[in-house]
Design an enzyme around this catalytic site. Sequence first.
Site, PDB file in Angstrom:
ATOM      1  N   ARG A  90      -6.420   9.768  16.029  1.00 43.03           N
ATOM      2  CA  ARG A  90      -7.213   8.558  16.203  1.00 43.03           C
ATOM      3  C   ARG A  90      -7.367   8.280  17.692  1.00 43.03           C
ATOM      4  O   ARG A  90      -6.380   8.240  18.439  1.00 43.03           O
ATOM      5  CB  ARG A  90      -6.528   7.364  15.540  1.00 43.03           C
ATOM      6  CG  ARG A  90      -7.330   6.072  15.724  1.00 43.03           C
ATOM      7  CD  ARG A  90      -6.471   4.859  15.527  1.00 43.03           C
ATOM      8  NE  ARG A  90      -7.250   3.630  15.694  1.00 43.03           N
ATOM      9  CZ  ARG A  90      -6.755   2.497  16.160  1.00 43.03           C
ATOM     10  NH1 ARG A  90      -5.494   2.427  16.521  1.00 43.03           N
ATOM     11  NH2 ARG A  90      -7.523   1.425  16.276  1.00 43.03           N
ATOM     12  N   LEU A 208     -10.278  -7.141   7.388  1.00 47.68           N
ATOM     13  CA  LEU A 208      -9.483  -8.301   7.785  1.00 47.68           C
ATOM     14  C   LEU A 208      -8.004  -7.950   7.795  1.00 47.68           C
ATOM     15  O   LEU A 208      -7.338  -7.901   6.753  1.00 47.68           O
ATOM     16  CB  LEU A 208      -9.739  -9.473   6.827  1.00 47.68           C
ATOM     17  CG  LEU A 208     -11.204  -9.856   6.584  1.00 47.68           C
ATOM     18  CD1 LEU A 208     -11.303 -11.029   5.616  1.00 47.68           C
ATOM     19  CD2 LEU A 208     -11.902 -10.179   7.901  1.00 47.68           C
ATOM     20  N   ARG A 283      -0.167 -15.058   5.160  1.00 48.07           N
ATOM     21  CA  ARG A 283       0.570 -15.625   4.021  1.00 48.07           C
ATOM     22  C   ARG A 283       1.279 -16.906   4.418  1.00 48.07           C
ATOM     23  O   ARG A 283       1.260 -17.899   3.665  1.00 48.07           O
ATOM     24  CB  ARG A 283       1.573 -14.591   3.494  1.00 48.07           C
ATOM     25  CG  ARG A 283       0.920 -13.372   2.845  1.00 48.07           C
ATOM     26  CD  ARG A 283       1.897 -12.232   2.692  1.00 48.07           C
ATOM     27  NE  ARG A 283       2.339 -11.728   3.999  1.00 48.07           N
ATOM     28  CZ  ARG A 283       3.059 -10.618   4.156  1.00 48.07           C
ATOM     29  NH1 ARG A 283       3.401  -9.890   3.115  1.00 48.07           N
ATOM     30  NH2 ARG A 283       3.428 -10.223   5.364  1.00 48.07           N
ATOM     31  N   GLY A 329      -5.320  -5.564   5.212  1.00 54.89           N
ATOM     32  CA  GLY A 329      -4.223  -6.356   4.670  1.00 54.89           C
ATOM     33  C   GLY A 329      -4.604  -7.723   4.156  1.00 54.89           C
ATOM     34  O   GLY A 329      -4.275  -8.100   3.023  1.00 54.89           O
ATOM     35  N   VAL A 330      -5.319  -8.507   4.965  1.00 52.82           N
ATOM     36  CA  VAL A 330      -5.732  -9.848   4.543  1.00 52.82           C
ATOM     37  C   VAL A 330      -6.855  -9.764   3.524  1.00 52.82           C
ATOM     38  O   VAL A 330      -6.839 -10.439   2.489  1.00 52.82           O
ATOM     39  CB  VAL A 330      -6.158 -10.689   5.759  1.00 52.82           C
ATOM     40  CG1 VAL A 330      -6.719 -12.040   5.318  1.00 52.82           C
ATOM     41  CG2 VAL A 330      -4.983 -10.887   6.717  1.00 52.82           C
ATOM     42  N   ASN A 333      -5.571  -8.712   0.064  1.00 53.28           N
ATOM     43  CA  ASN A 333      -4.479  -9.432  -0.579  1.00 53.28           C
ATOM     44  C   ASN A 333      -4.585 -10.949  -0.589  1.00 53.28           C
ATOM     45  O   ASN A 333      -3.848 -11.599  -1.331  1.00 53.28           O
ATOM     46  CB  ASN A 333      -3.158  -9.043   0.099  1.00 53.28           C
ATOM     47  CG  ASN A 333      -2.833  -7.572  -0.079  1.00 53.28           C
ATOM     48  OD1 ASN A 333      -2.630  -7.107  -1.193  1.00 53.28           O
ATOM     49  ND2 ASN A 333      -2.813  -6.827   1.016  1.00 53.28           N
ATOM     50  N   GLU A 383      -7.688   4.681   6.381  1.00 53.32           N
ATOM     51  CA  GLU A 383      -8.176   5.257   7.636  1.00 53.32           C
ATOM     52  C   GLU A 383      -7.598   6.646   7.885  1.00 53.32           C
ATOM     53  O   GLU A 383      -8.267   7.508   8.456  1.00 53.32           O
ATOM     54  CB  GLU A 383      -7.843   4.314   8.793  1.00 53.32           C
ATOM     55  CG  GLU A 383      -8.578   2.980   8.705  1.00 53.32           C
ATOM     56  CD  GLU A 383      -8.208   2.023   9.817  1.00 53.32           C
ATOM     57  OE1 GLU A 383      -8.774   2.163  10.924  1.00 53.32           O
ATOM     58  OE2 GLU A 383      -7.354   1.143   9.587  1.00 53.32           O
TER      59      GLU A 383
END
Length: 399
Positions: A90, A208, A283, A329-330, A333, A383
């Site tokens: 990457r 996100l 969270r 992640g956001v 979830n 990714e």
Amino acid sequence: MTRRVLVINSGSSSLKYQVVDADDGTALAVGLVERIGATGGRLSHTTAGQRHVVEVDVPDHAAAMAAMAQAFAGYGPELADAGLVAVGHRVVQGGEAFARSVRIDAEVLDTVIGLSDLAPLHNPANAAGIRVAMAQFPDLPHVAVFDTAFHLTVPPVAHTYALDRKIAAAHRIRRYGFHGTSHAYVSRAAAAFLGREPDQTNVIVLHLGNGASACAVRGGISVDTSMGLTPLEGLVMGTRTGDIDPAVVFHLARTAGMDIDAIDDVFNKRSGVLGLSGRQDMRDLVDAAECGDDAARLALEVYCYRLRKYLGAYAAVLGRVDAVVFTAGVGENSAPVRAGALAGLESLGIELDPEANQVRSSEPRDIATPGSRVRVLVIPTNEELEIARQALEVVDSRG
């Protein structure tokens, strides 16, 4: 024949790695070396369902790569028997030099280093990882996969800043965009989920995580994205401001006596939802907002409001939107964030099913109402798999 790729993401103080089967998408091993160049180095290595964590001394990237090799030797799989056909790296910033992934040679590495002024925290670390990996695996082809490459299709009308053009040209100032491997992977996965070809599908992808970006994808091609010259522009993020009046820089310099480095630190590390609420984890932010914390509630509202603005803008850019896609992640979830981002967008044909939105799953899913004209998808990003597949494409193209 099994075709596996060692995927390396070399940061300034960490080295992430995976052995990925590019054909079936599975990861044989996943690892992370942390605190490179500092005391208290740690390596975690997961394979065959077992996670191993050890303390390591990693003064530099060569030591981190050696620790990775020792983990493979000690915990498996044996790299010599893993069927590796390439190493995929990457690289954050490819500038205008790299519109696609490329096999790494001395000239490519020099160009990556030469782009360090555009990504001073990332490209030097990426290059350091490439150097030591090429020394450790001299018989394998090494491929650079650039975060920015997917966005080089963004047209001039969208990537050009209204800045003095001579200054912009001299200093390579334009919108580059980031998270390109994620947007590429997710936009294609969304088309497949819908049973359509990518070149017949228009989607808005919302990546996100702690960093966050939006991308308008028309027919499989990126036509606009929220991050700009750097990953600071665009959406509200974990610690970054996102869009902000540039005159705030002048104001802080004049009234607070802050220098450029101090302002850079505030914008990138002390702002976003952390700066607004004192909480960086989404969270924790949602929990605090639901418990009546006014600062947390406002931070969540600001975060979602910015998402809605970009959704409306990119709907206008695309004209026809087949799906809004949440990932990372956001995005994958947080049901409250998805609900907040889409609230009031029924006039755009976006209708969220509240019950479907609450379902937690690691599988791709549609959370729109049956009658929604625009589908709302949750697609887990991968990714590393995208890097592995692009690395294989480069190797295959060279015969």
